[in-house]
Design an enzyme around this catalytic site. Structure first.
Site, PDB file in Angstrom:
ATOM      1  N   SER A  65       1.229  -0.633  -0.367  1.00 15.79           N
ATOM      2  CA  SER A  65      -0.080  -0.010  -0.172  1.00 15.79           C
ATOM      3  C   SER A  65       0.906   1.069  -0.009  1.00 15.79           C
ATOM      4  O   SER A  65       1.441   1.432  -0.727  1.00 15.79           O
ATOM      5  CB  SER A  65      -0.954  -0.374   1.000  1.00 15.79           C
ATOM      6  OG  SER A  65      -2.303   1.072   0.990  1.00 15.79           O
ATOM      7  N   ASP A  67      -8.980  -4.675  -5.724  1.00 17.55           N
ATOM      8  CA  ASP A  67      -8.985  -4.094  -4.429  1.00 17.55           C
ATOM      9  C   ASP A  67      -9.729  -2.881  -3.600  1.00 17.55           C
ATOM     10  O   ASP A  67      -9.673  -2.596  -4.812  1.00 17.55           O
ATOM     11  CB  ASP A  67      -6.966  -3.487  -4.894  1.00 17.55           C
ATOM     12  CG  ASP A  67      -6.533  -3.386  -3.529  1.00 17.55           C
ATOM     13  OD1 ASP A  67      -6.914  -2.897  -2.277  1.00 17.55           O
ATOM     14  OD2 ASP A  67      -4.951  -3.399  -3.311  1.00 17.55           O
ATOM     15  N   HIS A 116      -6.623  -6.110   0.187  1.00 21.40           N
ATOM     16  CA  HIS A 116      -6.026  -5.070   0.031  1.00 21.40           C
ATOM     17  C   HIS A 116      -5.166  -5.851   0.446  1.00 21.40           C
ATOM     18  O   HIS A 116      -4.714  -6.192   1.179  1.00 21.40           O
ATOM     19  CB  HIS A 116      -6.429  -4.388   0.603  1.00 21.40           C
ATOM     20  CG  HIS A 116      -5.932  -3.278   0.768  1.00 21.40           C
ATOM     21  ND1 HIS A 116      -5.057  -2.611  -0.441  1.00 21.40           N
ATOM     22  CD2 HIS A 116      -4.650  -2.390   1.614  1.00 21.40           C
ATOM     23  CE1 HIS A 116      -4.247  -1.262  -0.005  1.00 21.40           C
ATOM     24  NE2 HIS A 116      -3.862  -1.219   0.916  1.00 21.40           N
TER      25      HIS A 116
END
Length: 526
Positions: A242, A469, A496
């Site tokens: 991320s 996602d 995710h």
């Protein structure tokens, strides 16, 4: 949710909640120092930082949250403090420290260290590494690499930590949905609160404005290069989830000759500005809610009904009344609209929480909010005693110096309208507000801005992107892989991030890349 209040009032969340499993065996390692001397090139004036010795020892003193206290008990884990300059342009000035956690490679044929960051910005790399390490200890990855996590400057066990709100103040902030008031009076009140938040961050964080000015990714990657040297690695092997992908590609641009391998999972698009990034993220959450609604409709007890087409209205009917009438949860708090949507988004990160979300929404139909509040507490990293981790304060502080601030009220209002269209389940049903967020009032300027990174001479990265996602949309991974001149691995799923989370196809490709440097063929999918 928190990011609604701090970022254009949009429901944004970039935490990589990877589903890593904690372990519980005790560690009795004695402190020991491993002087290595500087490894690799050293920027002028930084020899004493690049050549420092870390005193490795018990991790318990580094725990700053319930999750850390649990995971830091893992067998074979050891921790230390890394000293770095607060301001790299003044290496003889103030210094700060970063918490570092390591599990040593279990095999004899060690390649080096694999340093990871789980995202946020604001999440603890120490906790993430402690959670991940036991699962790979006796596998090829754990045999060939020391697994290393660090808490970036201002975060978790690093000192000093960003401090903005007390636990009671954050509880009150979460329970206050006044930011949804788009009237002139409501906008003025929201901006007053945002200004006060920025002032508190500067007042309560040690070193004040100087610390806030040097919290961004620009400085984090310099810390990462110091860590690389101190760990004894000529070149960096890195795993970023991320927001951690931003650290990865920013490091590659700053230190192109010091990169060995980069795995970037759940990518941020390096060229996307804040508004476009958050609207794209809203679209991701909108799609994730649609997937959840489709699954829920197949269950006998779906809280949103048996027709997925009606799920958005059913959800709005459950949550919108909370704006004026929070549901009491028994500990003195009331489930607000913000908490309900935050808890929902927490559950949309992974299919593993869908059943829990359905149950929580079913409870809300019965006038009970404890389950949704529990999900919101999980997102906010609130412990049972009312204490919070530094994550939410750090999220704002880092993003306010990582991105140019958005101050055009028309653009803010337009962004909210766009967000509501792509994620209608999060539309509160109130007129969009033009209130500026805390970054508008931040006491220091931003130090970064979106741009295509210059990665000339950097080894090709492996970028992993998941088709559904919710937090970092698939296309961002496509764009980052192209920008990094690397390879894209597509995972077809609803979560995710995915690497080292039990998907053998993805794990095999990622480990082969980290160990052998082998990239998958074009069009690779799992």
């Amino acid at each position: 949710m928190p990011a609604q209040k701090r970022y254009l009032s949009l429901a944004a969340c970039l935490l990589a909640l990877s589903g890593l499993v904690a372990c519980s065996s005790a560690s009795d390692s004695e402190p020991r120092s491993e002087p290595t001397g500087p490894t690799g090139p050293v920027p002028a004036g930084l020899d004493r930082f690049y050549g420092q010795a870390l005193d490795w020892g018990d991790c318990a003193p580094y725990a700053t949250s319930d999750s850390a206290r649990s995971t830091f008990q893992g067998d074979g884990l050891e921790c230390a403090r890394l000293t770095v300059p607060l301001d790299y342009s003044d290496p003889e000035g103030t210094t700060i420290t970063l918490g570092v956690l390591r599990q040593r490679a279990s095999g004899d044929d060690k390649i080096g260290s694999l340093v990871l960051n789980p995202g946020g910005p604001g999440a603890s790399g120490m906790t993430a590494a402690a959670s991940l390490a036991p699962g790979v200890a006796n596998q090829e990855l754990g045999e060939r690499f020391d697994i290393v996590g660090f808490d970036p400057r201002g975060i978790g066990a690093s000192e000093p930590a960003v401090q903005c709100l007390t636990g009671d103040e954050r509880d009150a902030d979460r329970g206050d949905d006044s930011e949804l008031d788009g009237t002139p009076q409501g906008v003025a009140e929201t901006e007053r609160q945002e200004r006060e938040f920025a002032q508190r961050c500067a007042q309560r964080t040690e070193h004040g404005k100087d610390m806030l000015a040097h919290l961004g990714t620009r400085d984090v990657v310099k810390d990462l290069d110091v860590l690389r040297s101190v760990l004894g690695d000529e070149k960096l092997s890195y795993l970023g989830y991320s927001y951690g992908t931003r650290i990865g590609y920013t490091y590659a641009e700053a230190f192109p000759k010091n990169v060995r391998a980069l795995v970037l999972d759940g990518a941020l698009d390096p060229e996307q500005d804040l508004v476009e990034s958050l609207v794209a993220q809203g679209e991701g959450f909108g799609k994730a809610f649609g997937e959840f609604a489709g699954w829920c409709a197949q269950q006998q007890d779906c809280a949103l009904g048996s027709d997925p087409a009606g799920a958005t209205k059913a959800y709005q009917d459950l949550t919108r009344p909370l704006i004026d009438n929070p549901v009491q949860v028994g500990d003195g708090r009331g489930l607000s609209y913000e908490d309900a949507t935050t808890g929902t988004i927490q559950a949309l990160y992974t299919e593993q929480l869908w059943e829990h979300l359905n149950s929580a929404l079913g409870e809300l139909r019965q006038g009970r909010g404890s389950a949704l509040m529990g999900l919101a507490d999980m997102y906010n990293e609130r412990s049972a005693n009312g204490e919070y981790s530094t994550t939410q304060d750090a999220f704002v502080a880092v993003r306010c110096v990582d991105d140019p601030r958005v101050t055009d009220k028309n653009k803010i209002r337009e962004a909210q309208e766009r967000y509501a269209k792509v994620a209608p389940f999060l539309d509160p049903g109130t007129p969009p507000s033009s209130a500026r967020d805390a970054c508008t009032f931040w006491p220091v300027p931003n130090t970064s801005e979106p741009h295509l990174p210059n990665v000339e001479g950097v080894p090709p990265a492996l970028v992993i992107s998941t088709t559904n996602d919710p937090a970092t949309p698939y296309q961002a991974g496509v764009n980052l892989a192209k920008a990094m001149k690397g390879a894209l691995l597509t995972y077809e799923g609803n979560q995710h991030t995915v690497f080292l989370q039990g998907v053998s196809c993805v794990d095999d490709i990622g480990v082969e890349y980290l160990v052998e440097g082998t990239l998958p063929e074009e069009g690779a999918r799992c």
